[in-house]
Design an enzyme around this catalytic site. Structure first.
Site, PDB file in Angstrom:
ATOM      1  N   HIS A 151      37.681  36.751  48.510  1.00  0.00           N
ATOM      2  CA  HIS A 151      36.228  37.193  48.121  1.00  0.00           C
ATOM      3  C   HIS A 151      35.348  37.706  49.033  1.00  0.00           C
ATOM      4  CE1 HIS A 151      37.636  35.079  44.423  1.00  0.00           C
ATOM      5  NE2 HIS A 151      37.158  35.818  43.816  1.00  0.00           N
ATOM      6  N   ASN A 152      35.644  38.756  49.464  1.00  0.00           N
ATOM      7  CA  ASN A 152      34.998  39.511  50.652  1.00  0.00           C
ATOM      8  C   ASN A 152      34.577  40.948  50.303  1.00  0.00           C
ATOM      9  OD1 ASN A 152      37.162  41.396  50.980  1.00  0.00           O
ATOM     10  ND2 ASN A 152      38.368  39.610  52.010  1.00  0.00           N
ATOM     11  N   PHE A 153      33.867  41.589  51.451  1.00  0.00           N
ATOM     12  CA  PHE A 153      33.129  42.797  51.132  1.00  0.00           C
ATOM     13  C   PHE A 153      34.217  43.904  50.689  1.00  0.00           C
ATOM     14  CE2 PHE A 153      32.105  46.898  52.940  1.00  0.00           C
ATOM     15  CZ  PHE A 153      30.902  47.202  52.000  1.00  0.00           C
ATOM     16  N   ARG A 154      35.626  43.768  51.242  1.00  0.00           N
ATOM     17  CA  ARG A 154      36.452  44.767  50.822  1.00  0.00           C
ATOM     18  C   ARG A 154      36.850  44.701  49.450  1.00  0.00           C
ATOM     19  NH1 ARG A 154      39.535  47.900  54.111  1.00  0.00           N
ATOM     20  NH2 ARG A 154      39.098  45.987  55.975  1.00  0.00           N
ATOM     21  N   HIS A 167      28.641  41.701  42.506  1.00  0.00           N
ATOM     22  CA  HIS A 167      29.247  40.585  41.753  1.00  0.00           C
ATOM     23  C   HIS A 167      29.782  39.475  42.252  1.00  0.00           C
ATOM     24  CE1 HIS A 167      33.223  42.069  42.702  1.00  0.00           C
ATOM     25  NE2 HIS A 167      33.601  40.941  42.190  1.00  0.00           N
ATOM     26  N   ASP A 168      29.946  39.556  43.495  1.00  0.00           N
ATOM     27  CA  ASP A 168      30.743  38.360  44.236  1.00  0.00           C
ATOM     28  C   ASP A 168      29.696  38.159  45.501  1.00  0.00           C
ATOM     29  OD1 ASP A 168      32.638  36.985  42.821  1.00  0.00           O
ATOM     30  OD2 ASP A 168      33.986  38.672  43.464  1.00  0.00           O
ATOM     31  N   ASP A 205      37.089  44.034  38.110  1.00  0.00           N
ATOM     32  CA  ASP A 205      37.059  42.955  38.911  1.00  0.00           C
ATOM     33  C   ASP A 205      38.464  42.313  39.031  1.00  0.00           C
ATOM     34  OD1 ASP A 205      36.214  40.770  40.285  1.00  0.00           O
ATOM     35  OD2 ASP A 205      35.492  39.587  38.732  1.00  0.00           O
ATOM     36  N   ALA A 251      52.722  33.583  40.229  1.00  0.00           N
ATOM     37  CA  ALA A 251      51.115  33.751  40.191  1.00  0.00           C
ATOM     38  C   ALA A 251      50.807  35.040  39.244  1.00  0.00           C
ATOM     39  CB  ALA A 251      50.648  33.894  41.620  1.00  0.00           C
ATOM     40  N   GLN A 252      51.640  36.015  39.385  1.00  0.00           N
ATOM     41  CA  GLN A 252      51.298  37.284  38.862  1.00  0.00           C
ATOM     42  C   GLN A 252      51.937  37.571  37.636  1.00  0.00           C
ATOM     43  OE1 GLN A 252      48.903  37.622  40.993  1.00  0.00           O
ATOM     44  NE2 GLN A 252      48.976  39.608  40.930  1.00  0.00           N
TER      45      GLN A 252
HETATM   46 ZN   LIG Z   1      35.258  39.705  42.066  1.00  0.00          ZN
END
Ligand SMILES: [Zn+2]
Length: 374
Positions: free
Chosen positions: A109-112, A149-150, A259, A309-310
Site C-alpha cells: 500500500h504505497n504510492f506505486r 484512496h489509500d 483497486d 493466495a491468488q
Molecule cells: Zn488500494
C-alpha cells in the site's frame, strides 16, 4: 507493556501530532515545487509512454516516483479536467507531490499502488468510453478518489486495527477505520490552499466532489464487497445512466475493480505485486502472533502460498465482478477478463506442481495445503 505498545503502534501512538507533522512537512514540499526549475515544463513523457498509459497492460514498475507524478498530471490534462474545471496547473503539481508524500513506504500500500489504481481507472475511462456516459464531474471524482484512496495507509488492515483497538479503530468506531482515514487525510490536504485543486469551485460544486469522493473511497473496504456487488447486479440488466443511484453504484464498482486489478495486467507486471502483498500480510500476521491477536489463515506465512493466495481471489472475487461489469462494457472482455482467466489457469497449474511436491515430501511442507480463505 506501554513501551512495547507504543513501539509497535507507530501509526496510532500520537496520531494527531504525526498528522500535523506530515502536513507541515508537505506544505514545505509544495514550496520546494515553486523553486524547481523544471516546474513550468508541463511534462516530459514520450509519445510511446503517453500511448501506453491508456492501456491496462501498462507496466508501472519501470518508473520513478517523479515520472509517475508526471503521468498522473498528464492524465488530468488529457481528460480535459484541468481545462474544464479551470484547475491551476501549478496547484495540480503541488497537490500530486503532496499526495506522493502522504503515501508510506509499505511493501504494497504505497504510492506505486496509488499510481496503478489511478492508471487502471484512466485506462478504463478510455476503454469503456466513459466520457460519453458520465459527466466530467463524475470523471473528476473517479480519478481523484483513485489517487487518494489509500492515503497514509499504515500497512495493517482493518481487522488488525479493530482487534488491536488502535486509535484509528477507536476514532471511527470500527467502521472502515482505514478508508475513513484515507478520506480524512485527502481532505486535510485539500484544506491547504497550496494543494487545493478545487479552489475555483463554488461551494455547491465542492460539496458534490467531496461527497462523491468520500463515497468512492469508502467503497474500497473489501468488507463491503458482497453488498456493493449485489446492489450493482440488481441494476446492471436495466442500467439507467440518468438514475443517480445507478451511476453512483457503477462508480463504486469501477473503483473497486481498479483497486484490485493487478491480476488484469500481464503476468510479469502482476506477479511482483503478489510478493508485495504477501510481504505486507506476513508483517501483519507476525505482529498479530507476538501480540496474541487472531491471525487470518490467508496472511499466515505457515499456511499461504502464491497460488493458494491468488486462485480463490481470482475465481471468487475478481472474475465474478469483472464479468458483471462486462455486461455493461463488453469491450473489457478481451483486455481485462481474458487476462484474469489466464492468470487463474496459470496459478492452478502452479498449485498442482506445489501439491505434487508436497506428496513427495509431505513432512517438509507442513500446512501448505490448507484452504485459504479469501
Ligand atoms: Zn488500494
Amino acid at each position: 507493556m506501554g513501551a512495547l505498545l507504543s513501539a509497535v503502534h507507530p501509526v496510532t501512538t500520537d496520531h494527531r501530532r504525526t498528522q500535523k507533522t506530515r502536513l507541515r512537512r508537505l506544505a514545505v514540499g509544495g514550496q520546494r515545487g515553486k523553486t524547481d526549475p523544471s516546474h513550468h515544463t508541463p511534462y516530459h513523457l514520450s509519445k510511446e509512454t503517453v500511448e501506453a498509459l491508456r492501456l491496462p497492460a501498462f507496466d508501472a514498475w519501470q518508473w520513478e516516483p517523479n515520472e509517475m507524478l508526471s503521468c498522473l498530471e498528464h492524465m488530468y490534462h488529457d481528460l480535459g479536467l484541468v481545462k474544464d474545471f479551470n484547475i491551476n496547473p501549478i496547484t495540480l503539481k503541488r497537490w500530486l507531490l503532496c499526495i506522493h508524500d502522504n503515501y508510506r513506504n509499505n511493501p504494497f500500500h504505497n504510492f506505486r499502488h496509488c499510481f496503478c489504481v489511478t492508471q487502471m481507472m484512466y485506462s478504463m475511462i478510455w476503454l469503456c468510453s466513459l466520457q460519453e456516459k458520465f459527466t466530467q464531474v463524475d470523471i473528476l471524482i473517479l480519478m481523484t478518489a483513485a489517487v487518494c484512496h489509500d492515503l497514509d495507509h499504515p500497512g495493517f488492515n482493518n481487522t488488525y486495527q479493530i482487534n488491536a483497538r488502535t486509535e484509528l479503530a477507536v476514532r471511527y468506531n470500527d467502521i472502515s477505520p482505514l478508508e475513513n482515514h484515507h478520506c480524512a487525510v485527502a481532505f486535510q490536504i485539500f484544506s491547504q490552499p497550496d494543494c487545493n485543486i478545487f479552489s475555483n469551485f463554488d461551494p455547491e460544486a465542492f460539496k458534490q466532489i467531496r461527497q462523491g469522493t468520500i463515497t468512492l473511497i469508502l467503497a474500497t473496504d473489501m468488507a463491503r464487497h458482497g453488498e456493493i456487488l449485489d446492489s450493482f447486479k440488481q441494476k446492471v440488466d436495466n442500467f439507467d445512466y440518468t438514475d443517480e443511484e445507478h451511476v453512483t453504484c457503477l462508480k463504486m464498482v469501477l473503483i473497486k475493480c481498479c483497486d484490485i486489478s493487478n491480476e488484469v495486467r500481464p503476468m510479469e507486471v502482476a506477479e511482483p505485486w503478489v510478493d508485495c502483498l504477501l510481504e505486507e500480510y506476513f508483517m501483519q500476521s507476525d505482529r498479530e502472533k507476538t501480540e496474541g491477536l487472531p491471525v487470518a489463515p490467508f496472511m499466515d506465512r505457515e499456511k499461504v502460498t502464491k497460488p493458494t493466495a491468488q486462485i480463490g481471489f481470482i475465481k471468487f472475487v475478481l472474475i465474478p465482478m469483472f464479468e458483471t461489469v462486462m455486461k455493461l462494457f463488453p469491450q473489457i472482455e478481451e483486455a481485462m477478463v481474458q487476462p484474469l482467466r489466464e492468470s487463474r489457469d496459470r496459478y492452478e497449474e502452479l498449485k498442482q506442481i506445489d501439491d505434487a511436491m508436497n506428496e513427495v515430501r509431505p513432512q517438509s511442507d507442513h500446512g501448505r495445503k490448507e484452504e485459504v480463505n479469501v
